[in-house]
Design a protein around this motif. Structure first.
Motif, PDB file in Angstrom:
ATOM      1  N   MET A   1     -16.393  24.998  -5.876  1.00 50.04           N
ATOM      2  CA  MET A   1     -17.625  24.684  -6.647  1.00 50.04           C
ATOM      3  C   MET A   1     -17.427  23.615  -7.716  1.00 50.04           C
ATOM      4  O   MET A   1     -18.245  22.852  -7.817  1.00 50.04           O
ATOM      5  N   VAL A   2     -16.435  23.707  -8.545  1.00 51.88           N
ATOM      6  CA  VAL A   2     -16.285  22.762  -9.339  1.00 51.88           C
ATOM      7  C   VAL A   2     -15.718  21.354  -8.882  1.00 51.88           C
ATOM      8  O   VAL A   2     -16.546  20.260  -9.211  1.00 51.88           O
ATOM      9  N   LEU A   3     -15.204  21.351  -7.722  1.00 55.71           N
ATOM     10  CA  LEU A   3     -14.763  20.174  -6.927  1.00 55.71           C
ATOM     11  C   LEU A   3     -15.819  19.421  -6.568  1.00 55.71           C
ATOM     12  O   LEU A   3     -16.097  18.111  -6.662  1.00 55.71           O
ATOM     13  N   ILE A   4     -17.026  20.014  -6.082  1.00 56.80           N
ATOM     14  CA  ILE A   4     -18.063  19.616  -5.375  1.00 56.80           C
ATOM     15  C   ILE A   4     -18.875  18.886  -6.368  1.00 56.80           C
ATOM     16  O   ILE A   4     -19.331  17.778  -6.337  1.00 56.80           O
ATOM     17  N   LEU A   5     -19.130  19.566  -7.680  1.00 59.25           N
ATOM     18  CA  LEU A   5     -19.767  19.168  -8.652  1.00 59.25           C
ATOM     19  C   LEU A   5     -19.115  17.759  -9.322  1.00 59.25           C
ATOM     20  O   LEU A   5     -19.675  16.710  -9.484  1.00 59.25           O
ATOM     21  N   GLN A   6     -17.742  17.849  -9.417  1.00 62.09           N
ATOM     22  CA  GLN A   6     -17.001  16.646  -9.655  1.00 62.09           C
ATOM     23  C   GLN A   6     -17.232  15.396  -9.022  1.00 62.09           C
ATOM     24  O   GLN A   6     -17.359  14.367  -9.209  1.00 62.09           O
ATOM     25  N   ILE A   7     -17.160  15.850  -7.417  1.00 61.53           N
ATOM     26  CA  ILE A   7     -17.429  14.732  -6.373  1.00 61.53           C
ATOM     27  C   ILE A   7     -18.828  14.028  -6.722  1.00 61.53           C
ATOM     28  O   ILE A   7     -18.963  13.019  -6.638  1.00 61.53           O
ATOM     29  N   LEU A   8     -19.643  14.986  -7.016  1.00 55.44           N
ATOM     30  CA  LEU A   8     -21.199  14.415  -6.948  1.00 55.44           C
ATOM     31  C   LEU A   8     -21.437  13.664  -8.438  1.00 55.44           C
ATOM     32  O   LEU A   8     -21.854  12.623  -8.429  1.00 55.44           O
ATOM     33  N   GLN A   9     -20.470  13.988  -9.488  1.00 57.81           N
ATOM     34  CA  GLN A   9     -20.543  13.159 -10.493  1.00 57.81           C
ATOM     35  C   GLN A   9     -19.907  11.693 -10.426  1.00 57.81           C
ATOM     36  O   GLN A   9     -20.524  10.763 -10.880  1.00 57.81           O
ATOM     37  N   ILE A  10     -18.587  11.786  -9.607  1.00 55.90           N
ATOM     38  CA  ILE A  10     -18.116  10.526  -9.127  1.00 55.90           C
ATOM     39  C   ILE A  10     -19.146   9.504  -8.500  1.00 55.90           C
ATOM     40  O   ILE A  10     -19.326   8.524  -8.743  1.00 55.90           O
ATOM     41  N   LEU A  11     -19.959  10.295  -7.589  1.00 54.88           N
ATOM     42  CA  LEU A  11     -21.013   9.451  -6.749  1.00 54.88           C
ATOM     43  C   LEU A  11     -21.937   8.751  -7.652  1.00 54.88           C
ATOM     44  O   LEU A  11     -22.681   7.849  -7.621  1.00 54.88           O
ATOM     45  N   LEU A  12     -22.452   9.800  -8.741  1.00 50.78           N
ATOM     46  CA  LEU A  12     -23.420   9.178  -9.523  1.00 50.78           C
ATOM     47  C   LEU A  12     -22.839   8.029 -10.341  1.00 50.78           C
ATOM     48  O   LEU A  12     -23.591   6.996 -10.426  1.00 50.78           O
ATOM     49  N   ASN A  13     -21.542   7.976 -10.788  1.00 53.26           N
ATOM     50  CA  ASN A  13     -21.297   6.929 -11.450  1.00 53.26           C
ATOM     51  C   ASN A  13     -20.971   5.871 -10.623  1.00 53.26           C
ATOM     52  O   ASN A  13     -21.253   4.462 -11.067  1.00 53.26           O
ATOM     53  N   VAL A  14     -20.625   6.029  -9.310  1.00 55.38           N
ATOM     54  CA  VAL A  14     -20.785   4.726  -8.330  1.00 55.38           C
ATOM     55  C   VAL A  14     -22.231   4.192  -8.244  1.00 55.38           C
ATOM     56  O   VAL A  14     -22.126   2.790  -8.364  1.00 55.38           O
ATOM     57  N   VAL A  15     -23.106   4.841  -8.199  1.00 56.04           N
ATOM     58  CA  VAL A  15     -24.413   4.494  -7.896  1.00 56.04           C
ATOM     59  C   VAL A  15     -24.727   3.758  -9.284  1.00 56.04           C
ATOM     60  O   VAL A  15     -25.496   2.545  -9.015  1.00 56.04           O
ATOM     61  N   TRP A  16     -24.396   4.178 -10.455  1.00 58.41           N
ATOM     62  CA  TRP A  16     -24.513   3.486 -11.676  1.00 58.41           C
ATOM     63  C   TRP A  16     -24.162   2.397 -11.594  1.00 58.41           C
ATOM     64  O   TRP A  16     -24.789   1.314 -12.059  1.00 58.41           O
ATOM     65  N   TRP A  17     -22.847   1.856 -11.200  1.00 58.58           N
ATOM     66  CA  TRP A  17     -22.185   0.590 -11.081  1.00 58.58           C
ATOM     67  C   TRP A  17     -22.750  -0.279 -10.133  1.00 58.58           C
ATOM     68  O   TRP A  17     -22.802  -1.291 -10.411  1.00 58.58           O
ATOM     69  N   ILE A  18     -23.149   0.357  -9.091  1.00 63.46           N
ATOM     70  CA  ILE A  18     -23.905  -0.690  -7.897  1.00 63.46           C
ATOM     71  C   ILE A  18     -25.293  -1.065  -8.470  1.00 63.46           C
ATOM     72  O   ILE A  18     -25.484  -2.478  -8.445  1.00 63.46           O
ATOM     73  N   ILE A  19     -25.773  -0.258  -9.217  1.00 67.13           N
ATOM     74  CA  ILE A  19     -27.139  -0.854  -9.852  1.00 67.13           C
ATOM     75  C   ILE A  19     -26.966  -1.804 -10.836  1.00 67.13           C
ATOM     76  O   ILE A  19     -27.659  -3.080 -10.706  1.00 67.13           O
TER      77      ILE A  19
END
Length: 203
Positions: A1-19
């Motif tokens: 569960m923690v791993l999934i949440l951390q992956i989502l957090q990484i994806l959000l950071n990627v989206v942030w930088w793309i924008i």
């Protein structure tokens, strides 16, 4: 569960930088600093548009028409920040327990040093370690939360505060989360006194 949440957090950071990159690129194009007639620039610009248009399109349908002013990137960034804070809380609850009775103190002594809990705020200005809540210290870092930059900045910050070499500090939990637990190797009594001096009373 923690791993999934951390992956989502990484994806959000990627989206942030793309924008952010797309916004900077759009300004450079608007002021003729760079030109889309360049094949590389045009390819990057079109790639960014393809990645962000699915995020912007639903928001543009809802927002009123402001003409040339497009507020959809700001709305997406705001959503990313809110979701990031929700994920931080979810990761902390998953790692350390949701109820106060299961929360860890800001620091605990061990045989070969102390363990400290630190809540990190990347892009928070000048690097600084301070008292937070009774469950964790607070660290402001100028580094962004990408490619391990925040972790790389946190370790020397903690090492410098506790007067130990960087190799004596290691992240034992929360590597990609805002709330992290670190082990500081050394004399536990001396390290605990340093923590207490920063924090006030022992948690």
């Amino acid at each position: 569960m923690v791993l999934i949440l951390q992956i989502l957090q990484i994806l959000l950071n990627v989206v942030w930088w793309i924008i952010i990159v797309q916004a900077i690129l759009s300004w450079l194009i608007a002021f003729n600093v760079i030109n889309t007639s360049n094949d590389f620039i045009r390819s990057v610009w079109y790639a960014l548009q393809k990645m962000t248009d699915p995020l912007y399109r639903p928001i543009r349908r809802i927002l009123p028409d402001f003409g040339a002013l497009d507020l959809s990137p700001m709305v997406v960034l705001l959503a990313v920040i809110i979701l990031g804070k929700i994920l931080d809380t979810a990761i902390a609850n998953a790692m350390y327990g949701g109820g106060r009775r299961r929360l860890m103190p800001a620091w605990t002594a061990s045989d070969d040093g102390i363990r400290i809990a630190v809540r990190v705020t990347p892009r928070g200005g000048r690097d600084a370690l301070s008292a937070g809540t009774e469950e964790h210290f607070a660290a402001r870092l100028s580094a962004p939360p990408v490619d391990g930059a925040a972790n790389a900045a946190l370790i020397p910050l903690v090492a410098n505060h506790f007067g130990v070499p960087k190799r004596a500090v290691s992240i034992v939990a929360g590597d990609t989360a805002r709330l992290k637990r670190l082990h500081v190797a050394g004399d536990p009594h001396i390290l605990a006194r340093i923590a207490q001096a920063l924090y006030g009373d022992r948690p």
